[in-house]
Design an enzyme around this catalytic site. Structure first.
Site, PDB file in Angstrom:
ATOM      1  N   GLY A  31       0.808  -1.216   0.000  1.00 21.38           N
ATOM      2  CA  GLY A  31       0.000   0.000   0.000  1.00 21.38           C
ATOM      3  C   GLY A  31       0.840   1.264   0.000  1.00 21.38           C
ATOM      4  O   GLY A  31       2.019   1.226  -0.349  1.00 21.38           O
ATOM      5  N   HIS A  37       4.263   1.516  -7.918  1.00 24.07           N
ATOM      6  CA  HIS A  37       3.244   0.468  -7.833  1.00 24.07           C
ATOM      7  C   HIS A  37       2.322   0.512  -9.057  1.00 24.07           C
ATOM      8  O   HIS A  37       1.954  -0.521  -9.608  1.00 24.07           O
ATOM      9  CB  HIS A  37       2.373   0.653  -6.585  1.00 24.07           C
ATOM     10  CG  HIS A  37       3.121   0.601  -5.282  1.00 24.07           C
ATOM     11  ND1 HIS A  37       3.257   1.696  -4.467  1.00 24.07           N
ATOM     12  CD2 HIS A  37       3.756  -0.415  -4.648  1.00 24.07           C
ATOM     13  CE1 HIS A  37       3.937   1.348  -3.382  1.00 24.07           C
ATOM     14  NE2 HIS A  37       4.255   0.074  -3.469  1.00 24.07           N
ATOM     15  N   GLY A 147       8.911  -5.077  -8.725  1.00 22.37           N
ATOM     16  CA  GLY A 147       9.760  -3.976  -9.181  1.00 22.37           C
ATOM     17  C   GLY A 147      11.241  -4.310  -9.072  1.00 22.37           C
ATOM     18  O   GLY A 147      11.663  -4.962  -8.113  1.00 22.37           O
ATOM     19  N   LYS A 149      13.314  -2.218  -8.315  1.00 27.41           N
ATOM     20  CA  LYS A 149      13.754  -1.403  -7.175  1.00 27.41           C
ATOM     21  C   LYS A 149      14.195  -2.267  -5.991  1.00 27.41           C
ATOM     22  O   LYS A 149      15.180  -1.977  -5.338  1.00 27.41           O
ATOM     23  CB  LYS A 149      12.601  -0.479  -6.799  1.00 27.41           C
ATOM     24  CG  LYS A 149      12.505  -0.079  -5.369  1.00 27.41           C
ATOM     25  CD  LYS A 149      13.194   1.228  -5.127  1.00 27.41           C
ATOM     26  CE  LYS A 149      13.052   1.746  -3.714  1.00 27.41           C
ATOM     27  NZ  LYS A 149      12.539   0.878  -2.720  1.00 27.41           N
TER      28      LYS A 149
HETATM   29  P1  AMP Z   1       6.077  -2.383  -1.525  1.00 24.84           P
HETATM   30  O1  AMP Z   1       4.701  -1.833  -1.411  1.00 24.84           O
HETATM   31  O2  AMP Z   1       7.157  -1.436  -1.142  1.00 24.84           O
HETATM   32  O3  AMP Z   1       6.217  -3.751  -0.885  1.00 24.84           O
HETATM   33  O4  AMP Z   1       6.307  -2.638  -3.089  1.00 24.84           O
HETATM   34  C1  AMP Z   1       5.424  -3.427  -3.829  1.00 24.84           C
HETATM   35  C2  AMP Z   1       6.017  -3.665  -5.179  1.00 24.84           C
HETATM   36  O5  AMP Z   1       6.227  -2.422  -5.846  1.00 24.84           O
HETATM   37  C3  AMP Z   1       7.383  -4.380  -5.129  1.00 24.84           C
HETATM   38  O6  AMP Z   1       7.446  -5.341  -6.176  1.00 24.84           O
HETATM   39  C4  AMP Z   1       8.340  -3.249  -5.369  1.00 24.84           C
HETATM   40  O7  AMP Z   1       9.556  -3.659  -5.946  1.00 24.84           O
HETATM   41  C5  AMP Z   1       7.555  -2.371  -6.319  1.00 24.84           C
HETATM   42  N1  AMP Z   1       8.081  -1.011  -6.301  1.00 24.84           N
HETATM   43  C6  AMP Z   1       8.309  -0.233  -5.226  1.00 24.84           C
HETATM   44  N2  AMP Z   1       8.857   0.943  -5.594  1.00 24.84           N
HETATM   45  C7  AMP Z   1       8.993   0.898  -6.930  1.00 24.84           C
HETATM   46  C8  AMP Z   1       9.512   1.800  -7.911  1.00 24.84           C
HETATM   47  N3  AMP Z   1      10.002   2.984  -7.586  1.00 24.84           N
HETATM   48  N4  AMP Z   1       9.484   1.410  -9.216  1.00 24.84           N
HETATM   49  C9  AMP Z   1       8.987   0.206  -9.570  1.00 24.84           C
HETATM   50  N5  AMP Z   1       8.477  -0.686  -8.699  1.00 24.84           N
HETATM   51  C10 AMP Z   1       8.494  -0.353  -7.402  1.00 24.84           C
END
Ligand code: AMP
Length: 291
Positions: A31, A37, A147, A149
């Site tokens: 979230g 995302h 991602g 990232k």
């Molecule tokens: P999180 O909500 O931080 O667990 O991220 C959920 C997904 O979004 C994961 O697969 C992350 O790698 C991806 N994500 C987070 N930040 C970025 C970004 N800046 N660019 C691309 N994907 C991202």
């Protein structure tokens, strides 16, 4: 878009979509959704007939000292964003739905998780692997989107899927960035104005490494020195790790004779940020997505 909170509801919605012949895409998130995302959702929307997003701040991947309690919770706003992206199903379970009393089965991915983030955040990948496999089993997607990232997380998930024969394609989406290069992250909102400015040092260090590589440098410790000198010049930044490693195994390399990734974890004030780049020969400095 349907917003659901139970596993049974997800199974029902996915079964309906399957009956209609749709392929299923899953975008797991915690979230506080941002453009990073949303880019995962867009990729899934292009490739799948039915797009499911999960929002679950997974308690088992946070160490007791970490920011689980303060992690941003913005479900109403997130749901609106998902709706705008044409998401079909938003799954937002509570912790008891995912970890009922007595839950006691865990995913341990070997070697890859004993390095880097695994050292700085003991138990983190055990929680990540476990929750991702649960989400895969709950929604049984054809493809799941992650991602670049979170590079090590991506490698851990790919390894788990391969080792355990999960019938899922893992799709990698390139890192989305602010205009000054800072990788989008839900944790960026913790940064004060001056820290936000200082945080661009991660991208500057990655660019410096990429420029050196493109001009022929193949000695990884020389590249690491460049990276360290860029980051240490920023007084608000403190390096956790800054390394050049094999892009698949994440093990150190001396001379760069294969695909390598620069992995950074840097504290800016109290906020820990990560970023990475796969080094490539393109002197124009284009970002390259693995695979
Ligand atoms: P999180 O909500 O931080 O667990 O991220 C959920 C997904 O979004 C994961 O697969 C992350 O790698 C991806 N994500 C987070 N930040 C970025 C970004 N800046 N660019 C691309 N994907 C991202």
């Amino acid at each position: 878009m349907r917003l659901v909170h139970t596993i049974a509801q997800v199974r029902e919605a996915v079964a309906d979509a399957r009956r209609l012949g749709s392929t299923i895409g899953l975008v797991p998130t915690m979230g506080a959704l941002h453009e990073g995302h949303l880019s995962l959702m867009r990729q899934s929307r292009r490739q799948c007939g039915f797009v499911a997003v999960s929002i679950f701040i997974n308690p088992t991947q946070f160490a007791p000292s970490e920011d689980f309690a303060s992690y941003p919770r913005t479900l109403d706003d997130d749901a609106q964003k998902c709706e705008q992206e044409g998401v079909d199903l938003l799954f937002a379970p509570n912790a008891l739905e995912m970890y009922p009393q007595g839950f006691d089965s865990w995913i341990e991915v070997g070697g890859l998780t004993s390095l880097l983030e695994g050292v700085s955040r003991p138990g983190h990948f055990r929680g990540v692997g476990t929750v991702c496999l649960k989400l895969f089993n709950i929604s049984q997607p054809d493809r799941a989107y992650f991602g670049q990232k979170d590079y090590q997380q991506l490698q851990v998930i790919k390894k788990m899927v391969s080792d355990l024969n999960a019938p899922i394609e893992i799709v990698t989406v390139e890192t989305q960035r602010e205009h000054d290069g800072l990788a989008l992250s839900s944790r960026n909102r913790y940064l004060s104005k001056v820290e936000r400015q200082a945080a661009t040092v991660l991208y500057q260090a990655l660019q410096a490494a990429q420029a050196e590589y493109a001009s022929g440098q193949r000695d990884s410790s020389a590249l690491e020195q460049v990276i360290h000198s860029v980051i240490t010049a920023q007084p608000l930044a403190e390096i956790d790790y800054a390394v050049v490693v094999d892009a698949d195994t994440l093990l150190p390399v001396d001379t760069i004779d294969r695909r390598v990734v620069v992995l950074l974890a840097v504290r800016v004030g109290l906020t820990r940020l990560i970023d990475n780049i796969i080094l490539n020969n393109d002197a124009t400095n284009n970002w390259i997505i693995p695979d």
